[in-house]
Scaffold this active site. Sequence first.
Site, PDB file in Angstrom:
ATOM      1  CE1 TYR A  42      -3.427  -2.760   0.919  1.00 38.27           C
ATOM      2  CE2 TYR A  42      -4.569  -0.638   1.014  1.00 38.27           C
ATOM      3  CZ  TYR A  42      -4.538  -2.209   0.870  1.00 38.27           C
ATOM      4  OH  TYR A  42      -5.934  -2.849   1.011  1.00 38.27           O
ATOM      5  CG  ASP A  75      -1.626 -20.384  -1.275  1.00 39.70           C
ATOM      6  OD1 ASP A  75      -1.197 -20.604  -0.245  1.00 39.70           O
ATOM      7  OD2 ASP A  75      -1.130 -20.895  -2.331  1.00 39.70           O
ATOM      8  CG  ASP A 125     -13.514  -7.368   1.710  1.00 39.11           C
ATOM      9  OD1 ASP A 125     -13.293  -6.586   2.441  1.00 39.11           O
ATOM     10  OD2 ASP A 125     -13.925  -7.258   0.649  1.00 39.11           O
ATOM     11  CE  LYS A 182       2.307 -17.899  -2.678  1.00 40.60           C
ATOM     12  NZ  LYS A 182       1.363 -19.192  -2.797  1.00 40.60           N
ATOM     13  CG  ASP A 207      -7.981  -5.019   1.419  1.00 39.90           C
ATOM     14  OD1 ASP A 207      -9.038  -4.546   1.996  1.00 39.90           O
ATOM     15  OD2 ASP A 207      -7.934  -4.877   0.351  1.00 39.90           O
TER      16      ASP A 207
HETATM   17  C1  IPM Z   1     -10.381  -1.543   3.910  1.00 37.24           C
HETATM   18  C2  IPM Z   1     -10.672  -0.867   2.551  1.00 37.24           C
HETATM   19  C3  IPM Z   1      -9.483   0.044   2.297  1.00 37.24           C
HETATM   20  C4  IPM Z   1      -8.209  -0.906   2.160  1.00 37.24           C
HETATM   21  C5  IPM Z   1      -9.671   0.788   1.135  1.00 37.24           C
HETATM   22  C6  IPM Z   1     -10.874   1.536   1.033  1.00 37.24           C
HETATM   23  C7  IPM Z   1      -8.464   1.673   0.799  1.00 37.24           C
HETATM   24  O1  IPM Z   1     -10.898  -1.978   1.464  1.00 37.24           O
HETATM   25  O2  IPM Z   1     -10.091  -0.812   5.149  1.00 37.24           O
HETATM   26  O3  IPM Z   1     -10.449  -2.693   3.840  1.00 37.24           O
HETATM   27  O4  IPM Z   1      -7.844  -1.317   1.259  1.00 37.24           O
HETATM   28  O5  IPM Z   1      -7.545  -0.841   3.311  1.00 37.24           O
HETATM   29 MG    MG Z   2     -10.962  -3.843   2.166  1.00 36.16          MG
END
Ligand code: IPM
Ligand code: MG
Length: 360
Positions: A146, A229, A257, A197, A253
Site C-alpha cells: 500500500y 492461499d 473481506d 507467502k 485486506d
Molecule cells: C479496507 C478498505 C481500504 C483498504 C480501501 C478503501 C483503501 O478496503 O479498509 O479494507 O484497502 O484498506
Molecule cells: Mg478492504
Amino acid sequence: MGQRPWRLLLLPGDGIGPEVLAAVRPVLERVSWELESRSGRRIDVQEAFIGGAAVDRYGTPLPEETLRQARSADAVLLGAVGGPAWDRLEPERRPESGLLSLRRALGVYANLRPARMLPGAHSPLRADVTGRFDVLLVRELTGGLYFGEPRRRWVGQDGRRAALDTMAYDEEEIRRVALVAFAAARKRRGRVTSVDKANVLACSRLWREVVTEVAAEYRDVSLDHQLVDSTTVHLVQHPEDYDVLLTENLFGDILSDLLGGIVGQFGALASASLGAAGPGLFEPVHGSAPDLAGQDVAIPAGAILSFALACRYAFGAPDLGQFLAESVDDVLLEDAGLGTRAFGERTAQRFRARSQVALT
Ligand code: IPM
Ligand code: MG
C-alpha cells in the site's frame, strides 16, 4: 473540577458513510452521558471532511484542517470513502488515498478486525462450524504494497504500458504488529496463526522469522505459520479453528473481506486501528456502497460496533463497549427490518436498558 472531555472526530466521508455515522449519534449521546456521570468526562464531538466529499469541497481527499483535527482528537470515527463519481481522478486525489494518508499520518499500524457470528446473520457455511466462529484478524496497516516506494506507471520505448508497486517491510514494522497480535491472543484463546507467502516472497520470509522471534516472548501463546492461499481454503472449511490471524497489509485486506463473507453480515464488521501513541482510528470494514446511499437501508452495525471499540480502546470504558456490542446483538435478534436511522435509535434504547441494569 471536571476533567476535559474526550474528543471524538467524526469523518462521515462518502456513500452510506454519513448515514451510518448519523445512526451512531443517539448511541454516542447515551455513552457520553454514562461517561460523564461516572468520570466527569463527556464526549465532545467534531466533524470534518474526508474522501470524495473533501475532494468536492477542498480539491483534496485529506484536507490539512481534517488532519489537524484528527491529530488533536482522542479517537477518530470514519464512515466510508469512495464512489464512482471520483473513480477517474488521478491516484493521489482519489478518496481512498485520503484514508491511506490518514492511517499513515496517525501511525495506526495495527488494524484489529474482530469477526464473530452475529444473531440473525446467514452464513453461506455450515451452521455447526460457523456457530463456534470467533476470530480476531490483526492486519499490518501502514506498510507493505500500500505504501512501498517506488511506485509508478510508465510507457516503455516499445509503447507498452507498465506499472510498478513495491512490497517492503523492515523488522520493526513486523515486530510491533506481531506484539499486538500476541498480546491479544493472550487475552483470548492463546493461538496466533501468522499468514504469509514465505514460499515465494522475501518479505514473507522476513515476516516469518520476526514473528517466530516475538513468539519466544509469549510462551503461553501458540504460533502456527500458514500460507495465505491455503489459509483461504482452511478458513472456508474450518473457520472455527482460528483464534488470532496475523497478516501483512494486503493479505489482511483480502482475508477480512473473506471473514465478512463467512459471517454473512459484512455490514456488521468493525475495526480499530491503533498506533504507539495518538488517537485510534475506528471504522466499519464495509465500503461506501454508493448503490445503497441515501435510502436509509444500510445497517449501521459496523459503525456502531466501531464506536464500541473506541469506548474500549480510546475512552477507557471496555464495559460500555461490551454493553454496546450486546445491544447491537439485541437489535439484530429482533430482526425488525429497521432502517438505518431506526437501528441507531433502537440500539441506544437497548444500551440504556442494559447499562442501567448493570450499573445500578
Ligand atoms: C479496507 C478498505 C481500504 C483498504 C480501501 C478503501 C483503501 O478496503 O479498509 O479494507 O484497502 O484498506
Ligand atoms: Mg478492504
